[in-house]
Design a protein around this motif. Structure first.
Motif, short mmCIF file in Angstrom:
data_model
loop_
_atom_site.label_atom_id
_atom_site.label_comp_id
_atom_site.label_asym_id
_atom_site.label_seq_id
_atom_site.Cartn_x
_atom_site.Cartn_y
_atom_site.Cartn_z
N LEU A 30 0.83 -1.22 0.00
CA LEU A 30 0.00 0.00 0.00
C LEU A 30 0.85 1.26 0.00
CD1 LEU A 30 -3.06 -0.70 2.31
CD2 LEU A 30 -3.13 0.15 -0.02
N GLU A 31 1.89 1.27 0.83
CA GLU A 31 2.76 2.45 0.88
C GLU A 31 3.42 2.69 -0.47
OE1 GLU A 31 5.42 2.77 4.21
OE2 GLU A 31 3.84 2.24 5.61
N ALA A 32 3.93 1.64 -1.10
CA ALA A 32 4.60 1.79 -2.39
C ALA A 32 3.60 2.20 -3.47
CB ALA A 32 5.29 0.49 -2.78
N TYR A 33 2.42 1.61 -3.46
CA TYR A 33 1.41 1.92 -4.47
C TYR A 33 0.97 3.38 -4.38
CZ TYR A 33 -3.04 1.87 -6.97
OH TYR A 33 -4.07 2.17 -7.82
N VAL A 34 0.68 3.85 -3.20
CA VAL A 34 0.15 5.21 -3.04
C VAL A 34 1.20 6.26 -3.39
CG1 VAL A 34 -0.79 6.83 -1.34
CG2 VAL A 34 -1.63 4.50 -1.43
N GLN A 35 2.47 5.94 -3.25
CA GLN A 35 3.51 6.90 -3.62
C GLN A 35 3.63 7.07 -5.13
OE1 GLN A 35 7.23 6.43 -1.50
NE2 GLN A 35 6.13 5.77 0.32
N ASP A 36 3.34 6.01 -5.90
CA ASP A 36 3.39 6.07 -7.36
C ASP A 36 2.56 4.92 -7.93
OD1 ASP A 36 3.96 6.38 -10.04
OD2 ASP A 36 6.10 5.96 -9.84
N PRO A 37 1.24 5.11 -8.01
CA PRO A 37 0.36 3.99 -8.39
C PRO A 37 0.71 3.31 -9.72
CG PRO A 37 -0.93 5.79 -7.50
CD PRO A 37 0.47 6.31 -7.66
N SER A 38 0.85 4.06 -10.79
CA SER A 38 1.15 3.42 -12.07
C SER A 38 2.56 2.84 -12.09
CB SER A 38 0.96 4.40 -13.23
OG SER A 38 -0.42 4.66 -13.41
N GLY A 39 3.51 3.54 -11.51
CA GLY A 39 4.88 3.03 -11.43
C GLY A 39 4.95 1.72 -10.66
N PHE A 40 4.19 1.64 -9.56
CA PHE A 40 4.14 0.41 -8.76
C PHE A 40 3.60 -0.74 -9.61
CE2 PHE A 40 1.75 -2.63 -6.27
CZ PHE A 40 2.68 -3.02 -5.32
N LEU A 41 2.49 -0.49 -10.31
CA LEU A 41 1.90 -1.55 -11.13
C LEU A 41 2.81 -1.96 -12.28
CD1 LEU A 41 -1.83 -0.43 -11.24
CD2 LEU A 41 -0.85 -2.37 -9.98
N GLN A 42 3.49 -1.00 -12.88
CA GLN A 42 4.42 -1.33 -13.96
C GLN A 42 5.51 -2.26 -13.47
OE1 GLN A 42 5.60 2.54 -15.40
NE2 GLN A 42 3.55 2.97 -16.19
N GLU A 43 6.04 -1.95 -12.30
CA GLU A 43 7.09 -2.80 -11.74
C GLU A 43 6.53 -4.16 -11.32
OE1 GLU A 43 10.08 -2.85 -7.92
OE2 GLU A 43 9.66 -0.92 -8.86
N TYR A 44 5.40 -4.15 -10.63
CA TYR A 44 4.82 -5.41 -10.13
C TYR A 44 4.47 -6.36 -11.28
CZ TYR A 44 2.01 -8.65 -7.41
OH TYR A 44 1.52 -9.79 -6.81
N LEU A 45 3.91 -5.80 -12.34
CA LEU A 45 3.47 -6.62 -13.46
C LEU A 45 4.55 -6.83 -14.52
CD1 LEU A 45 -0.09 -5.09 -13.93
CD2 LEU A 45 0.48 -7.31 -12.90
N GLY A 46 5.63 -6.05 -14.43
CA GLY A 46 6.66 -6.12 -15.47
C GLY A 46 6.12 -5.64 -16.81
N ASP A 47 5.26 -4.62 -16.75
CA ASP A 47 4.59 -4.11 -17.94
C ASP A 47 4.65 -2.59 -17.93
OD1 ASP A 47 2.84 -3.30 -19.94
OD2 ASP A 47 1.10 -4.38 -19.13
N SER A 48 5.45 -2.03 -18.82
CA SER A 48 5.61 -0.57 -18.84
C SER A 48 4.34 0.15 -19.26
CB SER A 48 6.75 -0.17 -19.77
OG SER A 48 6.46 -0.57 -21.09
N GLY A 49 3.36 -0.56 -19.77
CA GLY A 49 2.09 0.05 -20.16
C GLY A 49 1.02 -0.03 -19.08
N ALA A 50 1.33 -0.65 -17.95
CA ALA A 50 0.33 -0.78 -16.87
C ALA A 50 -0.04 0.60 -16.34
CB ALA A 50 0.88 -1.66 -15.75
N ARG A 51 -1.33 0.78 -16.09
CA ARG A 51 -1.82 2.06 -15.58
C ARG A 51 -2.79 1.83 -14.43
NH1 ARG A 51 1.91 3.58 -17.70
NH2 ARG A 51 2.16 4.79 -19.59
N SER A 52 -2.75 2.76 -13.52
CA SER A 52 -3.67 2.75 -12.39
C SER A 52 -4.74 3.80 -12.63
CB SER A 52 -2.91 3.08 -11.10
OG SER A 52 -3.82 3.30 -10.05
N GLY A 53 -5.90 3.60 -12.06
CA GLY A 53 -6.93 4.62 -12.12
C GLY A 53 -6.67 5.73 -11.11
N MET A 54 -5.73 5.51 -10.21
CA MET A 54 -5.40 6.49 -9.18
C MET A 54 -4.28 7.38 -9.68
SD MET A 54 -4.56 5.73 -5.22
CE MET A 54 -3.55 6.83 -4.28
#
Length: 137
Positions: free
Chosen positions: A93-117
Motif C-alpha cells: 500500500l505504501e509503495a502503491y500510493v507513492q506512485d500507483p502506475s509506477g508500482f503496477l508497472q514494476e509489479y506486473l513487469g509491464d511498462s504500459g500498466a496504468r492505475s486509475g489512481m
C-alpha cells in the motif's frame, strides 16, 4: 530451516511496523487527502469516513486482494495484479500510493500498466496505513 527463521523475523518486523504509524495522524491525513476520492463504509453500510466514490471503499483494504472490491470498476492493470497475487499489506500500500502506475508497472513487469489512481501521497502513508488497519478491527 534458515529460510523459516528469516520468514519468522520478517513476520515480526511487518507486524511491528504497522504499529509504527500513528492512526490519529493517519485519520487527519485521510480526511485531508484521501476522502475526496475514497470512503470507508462498514460491511453493514455504516459510514466510518464519508468521502468520494471515485475510488473504491477502503474498509478492510488491509489484507484484501488488489482490484477485488465488489461493485467497483477497476482498471485492468490493478485487477491483473490481484490475479497475480497482490494483497494489500503495509509495504504494498505504501509503495502503491507513492506512485500507483509506477508500482503496477514494476509489479506486473509491464511498462504500459496504468492505475486509475492519479494522486500520489509521498509522505505520511505509514500513518494512513495505521488508520486503515485500525478502522477494520
Amino acid at each position: 530451516m534458515y529460510s523459516k527463521m528469516i520468514l519468522g523475523i520478517a513476520a515480526v518486523f511487518v507486524a511491528g511496523s504497522a504499529q509504527a504509524g500513528d492512526a490519529e495522524a493517519g485519520k487527519k491525513l485521510f480526511e485531508q487527502r484521501c476522502r475526496a476520492c475514497h470512503m470507508i463504509q462498514a460491511d453493514d453500510g455504516t459510514p466510518i469516513q464519508k468521502g468520494g466514490r471515485t475510488g473504491p471503499n477502503l474498509y478492510k483494504v488491509v489484507g484484501r486482494v488488489a482490484g477485488s472490491e465488489d461493485g467497483y470498476r477497476y482498471k485492468a492493470s490493478i485487477v491483473e495484479a490481484g490475479q497475480k497475487g497482490l494483497i494489500w499489506d503495509e509495504a504494498s500500500l505504501e509503495a502503491y500510493v507513492q506512485d500507483p502506475s509506477g508500482f503496477l508497472q514494476e509489479y506486473l513487469g509491464d511498462s504500459g500498466a496504468r492505475s486509475g489512481m492519479t494522486f500520489k501521497l509521498k509522505k505520511g502513508m505509514e500513518d494512513v496505513y495505521a488508520y486503515l488497519a485500525s478502522v477494520a478491527n
